[in-house]
Design an enzyme around this catalytic site. Sequence first.
Site, mmCIF file in Angstrom:
data_model
loop_
_atom_site.group_PDB
_atom_site.id
_atom_site.type_symbol
_atom_site.label_atom_id
_atom_site.label_comp_id
_atom_site.label_asym_id
_atom_site.label_seq_id
_atom_site.Cartn_x
_atom_site.Cartn_y
_atom_site.Cartn_z
ATOM 1 N N GLY A 144 33.926 47.156 35.970
ATOM 2 C CA GLY A 144 33.516 46.630 37.262
ATOM 3 C C GLY A 144 32.999 47.745 38.160
ATOM 4 O O GLY A 144 32.414 48.737 37.700
ATOM 5 N N SER A 145 33.259 47.614 39.444
ATOM 6 C CA SER A 145 32.655 48.530 40.415
ATOM 7 C C SER A 145 33.228 49.938 40.387
ATOM 8 O O SER A 145 32.698 50.824 41.061
ATOM 9 C CB SER A 145 32.786 47.951 41.824
ATOM 10 O OG SER A 145 31.969 46.800 41.950
#
Length: 484
Positions: free
Chosen positions: A218-219
Site C-alpha cells: 500500500g502507501s
Amino acid sequence: MNTPIRKLGVVASMLFCAVLVAASYIQVVQAPSLDARAGNSRVINDGYKKERGSILVDGKAIATSVKSDDKYVYQRQYSNGSLYAPVTGYNSIVYGNGGGIEGASDGVLSGTSDSLFYRRLADVVTGKKPAGANVELTINPKIQAAAAKALGNRRGAAVALDPKTGAVLAMVSSPTYDPSALASHDTTSVVNMWKQLNADSTQPMVNRTISGNLYPPGSTFKLVTTAAALESGKYTPESTLNGPATIRLPQTTHSLPNDNHLPCGDNDKTSLTHALEISCNTAYAELGMDLGQDKLAAQAKKFGFGQVVRLPMRVTPSSFPSDMNTPQTAMASIGQYDVRVTPLQIAMISATIANGGTQMEPHLVKNVVDSDLDVISSTDPKIMSKPISSDTAGSLKTMMEAVVNNGTGKLAAVDGYQVAGKTGTAQGDTSKAADLWFTGFAPANDPKIALALVLENGGDQGVETLAGEVAAPAAQQIFEAALR
C-alpha cells in the site's frame, strides 16, 4: 582359468567396486545432507543425549534443555513460548528443528557447528561433558511484549530494528503457537498438535514478519517512490504535483480515487511533501508514471527488493513487478498491483531513512556464548548498502515527520518525542478489507527504533477502516515501550 570363470570374476569385481564406491559416496558425500534431513530419527535421538544450548534474551533463557526421565535424556522447554515462537521456532523429537533460531542455528545449539571445533577438542582433552553453545539474541523483551500487545488477537505482524546497527529488537507474528507442545516426548500428542497447527487456516506457524504470503505494501511504498523522485534530481520536497480527487488510468476505463475522494489541494495541486503527508494517491500515481517503471524498480532493488537476507533465518525476498504497462506502473507506484513485501523489508526502508541513507544488515543473533556465558563470537554491525543519499534521507525524514504531525499518522505520535512515519492501506484481495500498515522511526532527531506493522483484513475493524485509525495507534504503543 576358462573364459566363463574369468567373466564371472570380472563381474564380481565390478559389483564389489560398485558397492564400495556407493558406500563411500553415501558415507562421505551424502552424509551431511542425510544427517540434515528433517525427520532423521537417528540424528534427532542422538541430539537429545547431550545438553542443547539455550536461546537467551536479555540474559534470560527463553528456550533451554532440562534432564528428562526417559531415553531422550534431555527435553526442550520454552519460557513464554507463544510470545517468542516466531523467533525460537521449535525443537521436536518427531519433526526436528525449524521455524526460527532452533533450525537456523542448530549447529551452534547442538554443538556440531564447525565454528565450535576447537571448543569440542578442548572438551575432549579436559574431559568436559559435550554440550551445545548458547545463542544470545538482539531482541528487547519490553519492545517484544509491547508489539505482541499492540497486535492483540488480530492477524498481522510487527518487526522493529535498531536503525544504527540493524539489530532486530522485536519480531512478532499473530496468531502464534506454543512450541512447548511440539517439544513433548509424547509422540502421539506431538503429531496431533502438528496436524492441528498445519490445518489451521490462520497459519499460526508462519512467521509473517519474514515469510509466508507476502503483503501488498500500500502507501508505505510511497517512501520508495518518493526516494526515486528525489534521487532523480527532477523533484524536490516542494515540487508541485497534480492532485485531483480522481484520475483516469491511461489505456483503461478505470479511475483511481483518493481515499477521502477529495482533491489534495487547492486547484487540484499539491506539493510532494503534502502529497506524502496526506497520502495522495492521484499525485503519486502520476509521479510514478512520470518516473517510469525502470526508476521505480531500480530504487526498490537498492532498498533490497529481490535480495535474500538471512537473520540467520532466511527472509523471503520482496518483489517489484516487471514488464508493466502504464496503468500498472501507476498502481505499483502506490504499492498496489503486484508489489509484494515482508514487514521486515518495510522496516528496513524506514531504518535506512532514519540512518541517513545507509542500510544496515539486519541480524537477530547478538552473541554465541558458552555455559559460563563467555563470548565465543559476536555479530558486528555491517553495512548492507547505501540506497539513497544523505540529502534524500534528510528530506524523507522531514516529510515523514509531517505525516505524523499533520497527516495520516497523527495517532502514532508520542508525547515528548518526534515520530516520523507513513501509513498504508493496501487492497490486495478486493473481496476483503484492506491490510493496514504503519512504518516509521523515533526519535526522529536520534532514532533508536524503526518499525513496520501490518494488520490483516482491516484489523477486524471493517472494510472502511484506514491505516491511520488502526495501525498508527498500534505502532504508537510500540514506540512508547521503546522510548519510555
